[in-house]
Design a protein around this motif. Structure first.
Motif, short mmCIF file in Angstrom:
data_model
loop_
_atom_site.label_atom_id
_atom_site.label_comp_id
_atom_site.label_asym_id
_atom_site.label_seq_id
_atom_site.Cartn_x
_atom_site.Cartn_y
_atom_site.Cartn_z
N TRP A 78 0.63 -1.28 0.11
CA TRP A 78 -0.15 -0.03 -0.03
C TRP A 78 0.83 1.12 -0.06
O TRP A 78 1.79 1.40 0.75
CB TRP A 78 -1.00 -0.05 1.17
CG TRP A 78 -1.90 1.43 1.33
CD1 TRP A 78 -1.34 2.45 2.09
CD2 TRP A 78 -2.83 1.90 0.56
NE1 TRP A 78 -2.21 3.24 1.92
CE2 TRP A 78 -3.04 3.14 1.02
CE3 TRP A 78 -3.64 1.08 -0.41
CZ2 TRP A 78 -4.23 3.81 0.67
CZ3 TRP A 78 -4.66 1.93 -0.91
CH2 TRP A 78 -4.98 3.13 -0.46
N LEU A 79 0.58 2.27 -0.92
CA LEU A 79 1.20 3.36 -0.96
C LEU A 79 0.18 4.72 -0.96
O LEU A 79 -0.93 4.66 -1.58
CB LEU A 79 2.10 3.65 -2.20
CG LEU A 79 2.85 4.59 -2.51
CD1 LEU A 79 4.09 4.16 -3.40
CD2 LEU A 79 2.22 5.62 -3.41
N SER A 80 0.32 5.71 -0.14
CA SER A 80 -0.51 7.01 -0.29
C SER A 80 0.54 7.96 -0.14
O SER A 80 1.75 8.02 0.23
CB SER A 80 -1.39 6.94 0.88
OG SER A 80 -0.91 7.17 2.00
N PRO B 178 5.71 -4.71 -7.83
CA PRO B 178 4.72 -5.66 -8.47
C PRO B 178 4.04 -6.33 -7.35
O PRO B 178 3.00 -7.21 -7.61
CB PRO B 178 5.87 -6.86 -8.83
CG PRO B 178 6.93 -6.55 -8.05
CD PRO B 178 6.98 -5.07 -7.85
N MET B 179 4.27 -6.14 -5.87
CA MET B 179 3.37 -6.83 -4.86
C MET B 179 2.35 -5.62 -4.48
O MET B 179 1.57 -6.04 -3.47
CB MET B 179 4.28 -7.11 -3.73
CG MET B 179 5.12 -8.22 -4.18
SD MET B 179 6.22 -8.60 -2.97
CE MET B 179 5.12 -9.42 -1.59
N LEU B 180 2.14 -4.39 -5.06
CA LEU B 180 1.37 -3.36 -4.78
C LEU B 180 -0.10 -3.84 -4.94
O LEU B 180 -0.33 -4.21 -5.87
CB LEU B 180 1.77 -2.21 -5.34
CG LEU B 180 1.12 -1.03 -5.02
CD1 LEU B 180 1.70 -0.47 -3.44
CD2 LEU B 180 1.17 0.36 -5.69
N GLU B 181 -0.98 -3.84 -3.69
CA GLU B 181 -2.41 -4.12 -3.80
C GLU B 181 -3.22 -2.49 -4.17
O GLU B 181 -4.41 -2.77 -4.52
CB GLU B 181 -2.77 -4.81 -2.73
CG GLU B 181 -1.93 -5.90 -2.51
CD GLU B 181 -2.37 -6.77 -1.39
OE1 GLU B 181 -3.11 -6.24 -0.43
OE2 GLU B 181 -1.75 -8.00 -1.18
N ILE C 7 -4.36 -3.59 -9.08
CA ILE C 7 -4.00 -2.57 -8.20
C ILE C 7 -5.38 -1.50 -8.01
O ILE C 7 -5.89 -1.18 -9.27
CB ILE C 7 -2.89 -1.52 -8.48
CG1 ILE C 7 -1.45 -2.28 -8.40
CG2 ILE C 7 -2.71 -0.46 -7.64
CD1 ILE C 7 -0.12 -1.59 -9.00
N HIS C 8 -5.73 -1.42 -6.79
CA HIS C 8 -6.81 -0.47 -6.63
C HIS C 8 -6.38 1.04 -6.46
O HIS C 8 -5.52 1.26 -5.33
CB HIS C 8 -7.58 -1.00 -5.26
CG HIS C 8 -8.76 -0.18 -4.97
ND1 HIS C 8 -9.78 -0.01 -5.79
CD2 HIS C 8 -8.95 0.84 -4.01
CE1 HIS C 8 -10.62 0.71 -5.37
NE2 HIS C 8 -10.14 1.36 -4.30
#
Length: 500
Positions: free
Chosen positions: A439-441, A466-469, A497-498
């Protein structure tokens, strides 16, 4: 309709679940009474639950209006089922009148077996200087309550800001039950009491100067919560001789205020706080090099550690070896932190926590800064930065923290040209970052005009994760989503990815 015949234990579980999902005293009581009308069997089993709570409310703003279920309980001959008593008093200048009115009603619960008492004391006055304190009336009321409800082992005080009246009432009532209390929760400071068998102690001190923790045996405590302690508060009340042994303590929560003088250094004394069973520990708001953290002796392994401090405290702790823990959460104080290396010291402390499963760092909205070399510990799994951080540092952190699972940046600044066209000119997928990021914000500084390359930077980052959800990148979200579409074939993870 014929009701199914079930074992009594199953009926009781259904009743308990029904009651657990209702909120609000009056509403709960009315809802619970409905259980009595289902059938004679349900009535038999539900009676102790339906009448387990007695409540009374006094509102002097409404001409001294009293409302309670005492009379209904008495008429139904169900006083024997009451285990919890709730007293609510709303007042302007003094709670004395309401308190005495309530005491006068308690005789309706004669012969009760109440074990838990909660008192809500709320004043509606905006000017607290007009508060009146009738000391003798408070003492008499506390004594009368203890006579009429003698078996209390659990006590709770709630309400608005601490006044002289609320502090006295809570202390006088507590004193009546101190020798038998097992659990105390209070939004007001408690004084003048000596406890014998207390297991759960939670008190908001409201930064009261010269506050002394009431005397109690440390070996009985399982849960200890002290909010808004003055920095010079002594722990001597737990001590008979030598070190303090909290032999059964599993939860310890401490928060400090800035009084009497946050620039001074404070020590508890020349003794240790031994906590061999400590499962969860939290300390909040320490600016100075306070000794409490150095005096606590942790077990070799624990579950959760939360430390919220100023940079000076982190500096004094940087070489401290913390116990192995499942979660270590470090955060900077919300107040100004003028230590230029706060984040570096936080990183050093984390590096000394060998075997920790989850490490979270939160750099709060203080004046400390973050540079690329400050955060290097590979054990970090969650990182939140709410101070200004430039894009180059942000990218560097993502690429160098291999166990990072979540990153939140609240104030990104600057721009970068080094990532422009890197994604489009490569026919093969970019080498992914060595990270577990899911998760990234990111939120850009609202006072900054967005640079022309911001979207390219964001694309570059997302392609290498590549593991980002999920990701939330404020201000460029819609444009970013459109520009990512051409990369979907080469980077399959983009399809899952959402994006917010």
């Amino acid at each position: 309709m014929t009701l199914p015949i079930l074992p009594d234990d199953i009926y009781r579980l259904i009743i308990e679940e029904f009651i657990a999902n209702n909120y609000g005293l009056v509403y709960i009581f009315k809802q619970n009474l409905k259980l009595l009308r289902i059938s004679s069997k349900w009535r038999e089993l539900a009676l102790p639950y339906a009448y387990q709570t007695a409540f009374i409310t006094y509102e002097n703003e409404a001409d001294g209006l009293l409302s309670s279920n005492f009379e209904l309980i008495q008429t139904a001959n169900c006083v024997k089922f009451v285990r919890d008593l709730s007293i609510s008093i709303y007042y302007s200048n003094s709670p004395a009148v309401g308190l005495l009115r309530v005491v006068g009603e308690l005789n309706k619960l004669h012969g009760n077996q109440v074990q838990s008492l909660s008192m809500l004391l709320t004043h509606g006055a905006s000017d607290l200087s007009n508060q009146v304190s009738e000391d003798e009336q408070f003492k008499q009321a506390a004594n009368d309550i203890a006579v009429m409800v003698p078996q209390i082992t659990k006590l709770k005080f709630d309400g608005s800001f601490a006044t002289d009246a609320t502090k006295k009432i809570s202390s006088y009532v507590t004193k009546q039950y101190a020798q038998q209390l097992e659990r105390l929760e209070s939004e007001y400071p408690i004084s003048g009491c000596k406890f014998s068998v207390i297991k759960y102690f939670s008190v908001n001190v409201f930064g009261e100067i010269h506050f002394e923790i009431p005397e109690m045996p440390a070996e009985h405590l399982e849960y200890l919560e002290l909010f808004n302690l003055p920095l010079d508060c002594s722990w001597d009340s737990f001590r008979s001789n030598g070190d303090v042994e909290f032999s059964n303590l599993t939860k310890l929560f401490i928060s400090y205020t800035s009084i009497p003088d946050e620039t001074q250094q404070y020590a508890l004394g020349d003794y240790s706080l031994l906590c061999p069973k400590l499962d969860t520990f939290s300390i909040n708001g320490v600016r100075t090099r306070h000794s409490v953290l150095n005096q606590i002796v942790f077990p070799e392994e624990t579950n959760k550690l939360y430390i919220n401090c100023h940079g000076d405290m982190f500096q004094s702790l940087k070489d401290t070896r913390l116990p192995k823990t499942k979660l270590l959460f470090l955060s900077t104080s919300l107040e100004n932190d003028d230590n230029p290396r706060t984040v570096y010291y936080m990183n050093q402390l984390v590096s000394n926590a060998a075997g920790t499963e989850e490490v979270a760092l939160w750099v709060n909205r203080s004046t400390c800064s973050v540079s690329a070399g400050d955060i290097t510990c590979s054990a970090i799994t969650k990182l939140r930065i709410d101070v200004p951080i430039d894009i180059e540092t942000f990218v560097s952190l993502i690429g160098t923290l291999p166990n990072l699972e979540r990153i939140d940046a609240g104030c990104l600044t600057g721009d970068s040209t080094q990532y422009v066209d890197l994604a489009t000119t490569n026919k093969q997928p970019l080498v992914p970052f060595n990270t577990k990021l899911k998760w990234l914000s990111a939120n850009f500084d609202y006072g900054m005009e967005l640079g022309p390359n911001i979207v390219d930077v964001a694309i570059f980052i997302l392609l290498k994760l590549p593991m980002l959800e999920g990701a939330m990148i404020v201000q460029i979200g819609s444009e970013l989503e459109e520009k990512l579409k051409p990369f979907a074939e080469l980077y399959p993870h983009l399809k899952t990815i959402h994006l917010n």
